[in-house]
Design an enzyme around this catalytic site. Structure first.
Site, PDB file in Angstrom:
ATOM      1  CG  ASP A 382     117.284  79.121   2.401  1.00  0.00           C
ATOM      2  OD1 ASP A 382     116.356  79.077   1.587  1.00  0.00           O
ATOM      3  OD2 ASP A 382     118.153  80.009   2.390  1.00  0.00           O
ATOM      4  CG  ASP A 574     121.795  82.066   4.430  1.00  0.00           C
ATOM      5  OD1 ASP A 574     120.734  81.621   3.949  1.00  0.00           O
ATOM      6  OD2 ASP A 574     122.639  82.694   3.762  1.00  0.00           O
ATOM      7  CG  ASP A 578     115.962  81.638   5.652  1.00  0.00           C
ATOM      8  OD1 ASP A 578     115.004  81.413   4.899  1.00  0.00           O
ATOM      9  OD2 ASP A 578     117.154  81.558   5.288  1.00  0.00           O
TER      10      ASP A 578
END
Length: 680
Positions: A382, A574, A578
């Site tokens: 990410d 995080d 996700d």
């Protein structure tokens, strides 16, 4: 802050529940059965985590106590060998000589005999304790007293070294676990009061002196303070926090007296959650470890049957059959075949890998993930909070001329106060205090879009432009032309303008990308952020595959596309969004500092300090652990196979048998511990 202990009327220290719990958690990580089940070191090992909860493993007194039975046996054996071979004495014969050797045998032999009996009672007949008992008693039966004592002596010494190795491996795990003080100082009515950490409420103010350890997650109220986060993150450099920054349980205040406002209950802090995850790590066994344990259960009975065959079968084929000679060969076969090197060194290898990772601020939830991460071909990351700081700052406020700037920013600030997203924090820091007179109704957080609420009977939308599209709000700008992250605002179904926010790339992000490429791992960056921002960051870092404007389901689909190529995937994230893709990947990695609780719960690996450079470190630790485990398997099988053949043919004595068992076990243990000394 040090642990505080209680004492009874006689001054005897009472147990510290928290320390006992931590010891139990660390013990659980070794394997499903205790070390005592695999060792002949009597109850001395249990004394290492006795009722007072303290680990005495590093004390010299404890180590001396562990070696004491072996030392007594060694001295008695040496005296007997001298009297037998160098200074023969007429009185050292017959029953006196046998009694002396029995006396030398008992300190190291009795614990093993007891364990053999207990194992049989529990239904585990073919244990290594039974093998060693049969082999050494058999040696006494045919008059090989020195060898009978020597075999048990060296076996005992090997088990003591194994115990010490396990204790050393536990140290790194315990360093990670034992981070919370039992008591904290709370300011009540301008008075400093010492309370149990678990009784402190959200909103209470903790006073933290220099050198004290924080007991709960909170928000720093002082202007600034430096913290030692090494035990949590493995990072030796002090971390300076400013007013309003989040500080976590386990951090140590380094300079001036500071005040922290508690934001999370004791049991809900990130450290508490990670402690619970660590407790469950023992249940996750690596395939290699599971195979060896199953193999040992089949292997040992077969070895016993073969030993009986070696002793008995030659009677039917040889004319000059000598029972004592073939019994001796069978006993050698039993000693050689003891599976200790395999049963102990392999779990210890994985445990050492978990310990080495913990030392570097990386938490593996089980040894199976060490195996999996060593084969990872793709790392999908990410962007926000993983490769970038996740600390946003407002760059520009661009509102329509007809919009009242002061009024619109006030209600935007009030709505953003309902979110913990870093973007919301940036807007709050820019605009300032929240106007308590503003009444928000029907507040709704729309995943991957933004926030919606009713203010004064009018609809307020704050988020990305997809949010405006969702509610059919038209706008006259092209979001793709703006490089920064854009927060669009719509009020009363009309486009009011936008706020641009910038995030900075983490200082070790470039090192992460470069190291992953050297490891031959493909890198892909996914983000819900706008594509122009994602491509800008990707270009700077040298990441070829990067995709923006993704919803949570889009991230899932991208990972599915990679997995469809039959390639292994690790996803690093995080945010709450996700969690689904973390669960889908072969190895889910969560950033433990800024990361959401949901992602940390779902992930297989947690990086304590949010540094992406720990991703290649985790992969390297996995590769090294697997390499060491297979080195131990090859060493144990190779040496045992050679000496077994020699023993069956009468070409090996008990001394070669001792090396094949204890010697190989010691070498395997030392090899397993080696990973904890490596730098990653």
């Amino acid at each position: 802050m040090k642990h505080t202990h209680s004492y009874d009327a006689q001054g005897k220290q009472l147990c510290c529940t928290e320390e006992k719990k931590i010891n139990a958690q660390a013990d659980a990580l070794i394997k499903n059965k205790s070390v005592k089940d695999c060792c002949c070191v009597t109850d001395d090992h249990n004394q290492l985590t006795n009722d007072d909860g303290h680990d005495h493993a590093n004390s010299s007194d404890s180590n001396v106590k562990l070696f004491l039975p072996a030392a007594i046996s060694l001295i008695a054996l040496l005296i007997a060998l001298i009297l037998d071979n160098y200074f023969p004495q007429p009185w050292f014969t017959g029953w006196l000589r046998i009694g002396w050797y029995v006396g030398a045998y008992l300190p190291v032999g009795l614990p093993v005999l007891r364990e053999a009996v207990e194992s049989i009672i529990k239904g585990d007949v073919f244990s290594e304790f039974l093998l060693m008992s049969i082999a050494t008693i058999g040696a006494f039966a045919i008059g090989e007293y020195p060898e009978g004592v020597a075999v048990m002596l060296f076996y005992s010494v090997g088990e003591v070294f194994q115990t010490l190795a396990v204790k050393r491996a536990k140290t790194n795990i315990k360093t990670l676990l034992d981070q919370r003080p039992d008591e904290v100082t709370v300011i009540h009515n301008n008075q400093a009061v010492t309370l149990k950490a678990e009784t402190v409420n959200i909103g209470d103010i903790i006073q933290l002196k220099a050198g004290e350890k924080l007991g709960l997650d909170g928000e720093l109220l002082s202007q600034s303070a430096s913290f030692n986060t090494a035990a949590l993150t493995g990072e030796s450099k002090p971390d300076t926090k400013n007013k309003g920054d989040a500080v976590l349980a386990g951090m140590i205040n380094l300079n001036t007296v500071s005040q922290v406002k508690v934001t999370t209950a004791y049991t809900d802090s990130k450290l508490s959650r990670i402690l619970e995850l660590v407790q469950n790590a023992a249940a996750q066994k690596a395939p290699t470890e599971l195979f060896i344990r199953k193999f040992a259960k089949i292997y040992t009975p077969i070895v016993v049957v073969l030993a009986v065959a070696i002793c008995v079968l030659p009677y039917f084929f040889l004319e000059a059959y000598v029972f004592s000679e073939w019994l001796y060969r069978a006993l050698i076969f039993l000693v050689i075949s003891c599976p200790c090197a395999l049963v102990i060194s392999i779990p210890l290898g994985y445990f050492g890998g978990i310990g080495a990772a913990s030392k570097n601020g990386i938490l593996f939830k089980g040894s199976n993930f060490l195996d999996t991460i060593s084969t990872i071909q793709n790392v999908v990351v990410d962007k926000t909070g993983t490769m970038t700081e996740g600390v946003f700052k407002v760059q520009e406020v661009n509102l329509k001329p007809e919009v009242n700037r002061y009024e619109i920013l006030k209600i935007v600030n009030a709505l953003e106060s309902q979110s913990t997203h870093p973007v919301a924090t940036a807007i709050h820091q820019f605009i300032g205090d929240i106007d308590s007179t503003i009444k928000l109704n029907n507040v709704e957080e729309i995943s991957a879009h933004g926030l919606k609420a009713d203010v004064n009977g009018k609809e307020l939308l704050v988020g990305n432009f997809r949010l405006l599209d969702k509610y059919a709000v038209t706008y006259d700008i092209n979001p793709a032309t703006i490089v920064y992250t854009v927060i669009a605002i719509a009020y009363d179904h009309k486009f009011a303008g936008y706020i641009t926010i910038a995030d900075s790339i983490k200082e070790d992000a470039q090192l992460t990308v470069d190291t992953l490429k050297k490891l031959g791992v493909n890198i892909t960056m996914l983000s819900g952020d706008k594509s122009s921002v994602v491509q800008f960051v990707a270009q700077k870092l040298g990441i070829t595959n990067a995709f923006g404007d993704l919803l949570p389901e889009d991230k899932v689909n991208k990972v599915k596309e990679i997995k469809a190529k039959h390639e292994t995937v690790a996803f690093v994230g995080d945010g709450v969004n996700d969690a689904p893709v973390v669960a889908l990947s072969d190895v889910g990695i969560a950033m433990g500092g800024l990361g959401s609780d949901a992602t940390i719960e779902t992930a297989d690996v947690v990086i304590q300090d949010d540094k992406p450079s720990k991703i290649p470190s985790a992969i390297t630790i996995g590769k090294q652990t697997k390499r060491i485990v297979w080195q131990n398997i090859s060493l144990a099988f190779g040496v045992k196979a050679v000496v077994l053949i020699l023993g069956a043919g009468g070409l090996a004595t008990m001394w070669e048998a001792v090396f094949a068992d204890v010697g190989v076990a010691l070498l395997a243990i030392l090899n397993a511990v080696r990973i904890q000394r490596m730098k990653f």
